[in-house]
Design a protein around this motif. Structure first.
Motif, short mmCIF file in Angstrom:
data_model
loop_
_atom_site.label_atom_id
_atom_site.label_comp_id
_atom_site.label_asym_id
_atom_site.label_seq_id
_atom_site.Cartn_x
_atom_site.Cartn_y
_atom_site.Cartn_z
N ILE A 250 87.01 118.33 -17.01
CA ILE A 250 85.82 117.94 -16.24
C ILE A 250 86.05 116.59 -15.58
O ILE A 250 85.74 116.39 -14.39
N VAL A 251 86.62 115.64 -16.33
CA VAL A 251 86.91 114.33 -15.76
C VAL A 251 87.89 114.45 -14.61
O VAL A 251 87.71 113.84 -13.54
N ALA A 252 88.93 115.25 -14.77
CA ALA A 252 89.90 115.43 -13.70
C ALA A 252 89.28 116.04 -12.45
O ALA A 252 89.57 115.63 -11.32
N ASP A 253 88.41 117.02 -12.65
CA ASP A 253 87.73 117.64 -11.51
C ASP A 253 86.91 116.59 -10.75
O ASP A 253 86.86 116.58 -9.51
N ILE A 254 86.24 115.71 -11.50
CA ILE A 254 85.44 114.66 -10.88
C ILE A 254 86.32 113.69 -10.11
O ILE A 254 86.03 113.32 -8.95
N MET A 255 87.41 113.25 -10.72
CA MET A 255 88.27 112.25 -10.10
C MET A 255 89.03 112.83 -8.88
O MET A 255 89.35 112.10 -7.95
N ASN A 256 89.28 114.12 -8.91
CA ASN A 256 90.06 114.73 -7.82
C ASN A 256 89.22 115.26 -6.68
O ASN A 256 89.76 115.66 -5.66
N SER A 257 87.90 115.25 -6.85
CA SER A 257 87.05 115.85 -5.82
C SER A 257 86.63 114.81 -4.77
O SER A 257 86.75 113.61 -4.98
N ARG B 5 79.77 112.08 -13.60
CA ARG B 5 80.16 111.56 -12.28
C ARG B 5 79.33 110.31 -11.91
O ARG B 5 79.89 109.29 -11.51
N LYS B 6 78.03 110.40 -12.05
CA LYS B 6 77.17 109.28 -11.67
C LYS B 6 77.48 108.04 -12.50
O LYS B 6 77.57 106.92 -11.97
N GLU B 7 77.66 108.22 -13.81
CA GLU B 7 77.90 107.06 -14.67
C GLU B 7 79.30 106.48 -14.47
O GLU B 7 79.50 105.27 -14.55
N LEU B 8 80.26 107.35 -14.15
CA LEU B 8 81.60 106.86 -13.83
C LEU B 8 81.58 106.06 -12.53
O LEU B 8 82.22 105.00 -12.43
N GLU B 9 80.88 106.56 -11.54
CA GLU B 9 80.79 105.85 -10.27
C GLU B 9 80.16 104.47 -10.46
O GLU B 9 80.64 103.47 -9.89
N THR B 10 79.12 104.40 -11.27
CA THR B 10 78.47 103.12 -11.55
C THR B 10 79.41 102.18 -12.30
O THR B 10 79.51 100.98 -11.99
N PHE B 11 80.11 102.72 -13.29
CA PHE B 11 81.03 101.91 -14.10
C PHE B 11 82.13 101.31 -13.23
O PHE B 11 82.45 100.11 -13.33
N VAL B 12 82.72 102.11 -12.36
CA VAL B 12 83.80 101.63 -11.50
C VAL B 12 83.27 100.63 -10.47
O VAL B 12 83.90 99.60 -10.20
N ALA B 13 82.10 100.90 -9.93
CA ALA B 13 81.50 99.98 -8.96
C ALA B 13 81.19 98.63 -9.61
O ALA B 13 81.40 97.57 -9.01
N ASP B 14 80.70 98.66 -10.84
CA ASP B 14 80.33 97.42 -11.54
C ASP B 14 81.55 96.60 -11.94
O ASP B 14 81.55 95.37 -11.85
N THR B 15 82.59 97.28 -12.41
CA THR B 15 83.76 96.58 -12.97
C THR B 15 84.88 96.38 -11.96
O THR B 15 85.74 95.53 -12.16
N GLN B 16 84.89 97.19 -10.89
CA GLN B 16 86.00 97.19 -9.93
C GLN B 16 87.34 97.45 -10.63
O GLN B 16 88.37 96.86 -10.30
N ILE C 253 82.76 111.73 -23.19
CA ILE C 253 82.56 113.05 -23.81
C ILE C 253 81.88 113.90 -22.76
O ILE C 253 80.68 113.75 -22.51
N ALA C 254 82.64 114.77 -22.13
CA ALA C 254 82.11 115.62 -21.06
C ALA C 254 82.08 117.07 -21.53
O ALA C 254 82.98 117.53 -22.23
N ALA C 255 81.04 117.77 -21.13
CA ALA C 255 80.91 119.19 -21.45
C ALA C 255 80.18 119.86 -20.29
O ALA C 255 79.81 119.21 -19.31
N ASP C 256 79.97 121.14 -20.40
CA ASP C 256 79.33 121.87 -19.29
C ASP C 256 77.85 121.54 -19.16
O ASP C 256 77.26 121.73 -18.10
N ASP D 264 77.59 116.35 -13.67
CA ASP D 264 76.81 115.50 -12.76
C ASP D 264 76.53 114.14 -13.38
O ASP D 264 76.68 113.10 -12.71
N LYS D 265 76.13 114.12 -14.63
CA LYS D 265 75.83 112.86 -15.31
C LYS D 265 77.09 112.00 -15.46
O LYS D 265 77.06 110.78 -15.23
#
Length: 337
Positions: free
Chosen positions: A330-337, A297-308, A232-235, A294-295
């Motif tokens: 917002i998710v797409a912007d994070i994944m594409n940046s 992005r950080k939590e997604l990065e942690t999730f992907v790093a933890d689970t591979q 659930i992403a918002a501004d 920002d939140k």
């Protein structure tokens, strides 16, 4: 195994076709088309819909029909089932349905399969008319289904053919929320999708089972694991937390067996849930990512790093459709940046 980063993985959508309070299934399908068209432009890889029955807040019970509707209104995104609950159906019927979809929309159809009924036992009986669809028969049903697409994959000899279906390449995924399908997917060399969005405590164990049991096949040379994640992403963090109360209410209604439509957000969940219910839902929704850019992005990065994870499938149960589309943006912007 090298550490994965967000730029290394695909991102996809699971649409539960929510029927909102004050809305209708017709409006739900219109919103699904709009969301699919938007996420296609954003670069999402696939758009899946799920089979549920006797749940007034989910419109995608006739999953193959809903998939066809989405595929017809999009042009490039892969469209599929996340999933079809195979014990509810004769494997031949699913082979014919997805053979038809692949014929109509070549190169764009996925078939994700689950072994749960996607409903209560009374409704499961209404669907099946007998008890032959027991989940314990899932490996045999899967073998039969795969054989309709490619007779060389089946251990049985059959005179019945799936038309359309036979000879078509419809990627089959196994779905799970525990270890059974993880192990089976590994043994068969199939891609695996795990329901982290409602079974977070079983995620790492299932991934380990899948990867340890993986045997290369004509489908995959190495494991491919996709994880469902509530995002659930918002501004702002505050707005995301407010929007997430619709998700909390949905799971609370499931626990209470009240079957209400997706509810609008509220300012304070403490007015609605009991303390023990809050604790239970925090456990079940523990992998959810809720916040501003920002939140998230950080939590997604942690999730992907933890689970591979090789891919993530984003579920955003948000009452307001515009806010839902914004969450995926917002998710797409994070994944594409």
């Amino acid at each position: 195994m090298s550490d994965k980063q967000l730029k290394d993985i695909d991102y996809s959508v699971l649409d539960l076709a929510p029927v909102i309070e004050g809305g209708s299934p017709a409006e739900s399908f219109a919103n699904s088309v709009n969301l699919a068209q938007n996420v296609e432009k954003m670069g999402f890889t696939r758009y899946w819909m799920a089979e549920h029955h006797n749940m007034p807040f989910i419109a995608s019970s006739a999953t193959s029909v809903a998939i066809s509707h989405i595929a017809h209104h999009t042009s490039t995104i892969r469209v599929g089932a996340g999933g079809i609950m195979l014990p509810n159906h004769a494997p031949l019927v699913i082979a014919e349905q997805f053979g038809t979809l692949e014929t109509l929309f070549p190169g764009r159809i996925d078939l994700g399969l689950g072994r749960a009924p996607g409903t209560d036992q009374t409704t499961a009986y209404a669907l099946r008319r007998n008890k032959d669809g027991d989940a314990n028969n899932f490996p045999a049903q899967l073998d039969e289904l795969r054989g309709y697409f490619d007779p060389t994959l089946s251990t049985g000899i059959r005179s019945v053919r799936a038309v359309p279906g036979e000879g078509l390449n419809v990627p089959i995924w196994l779905l799970g929320s525990s270890g059974f399908s993880a192990q089976l997917a590994g043994q068969l060399g199939l891609p695996f999708s795990f329901a982290s969005h409602f079974s977070p405590n079983n995620t790492m164990g299932a991934l380990d089972l899948y990867r340890r049991n993986f045997t290369a096949s004509s489908t995959l040379s190495e494991p491919h694991a996709m994880l469902g994640v509530n995002i659930i992403a918002a501004d702002t963090d505050e707005e995301a937390e407010r929007l997430a109360t619709s998700l909390y209410q949905q799971f609370l209604n499931l626990v209470r067996n009240t079957n209400m439509l997706l509810q609008p957000p509220v300012e304070n969940m403490d007015d609605i849930w009991m303390e023990h219910e809050k604790h239970a839902l925090q456990q079940q929704l523990g992998s959810s990512i809720i916040g501003g850019p920002d939140k998230v992005r950080k939590e997604l990065e942690t999730f992907v790093a933890d689970t591979q994870a090789d891919e993530i499938m984003v579920i955003s149960q948000i009452y307001d459709h515009g806010a839902r589309v914004r969450s995926y943006e917002i998710v797409a912007d994070i994944m594409n940046s």
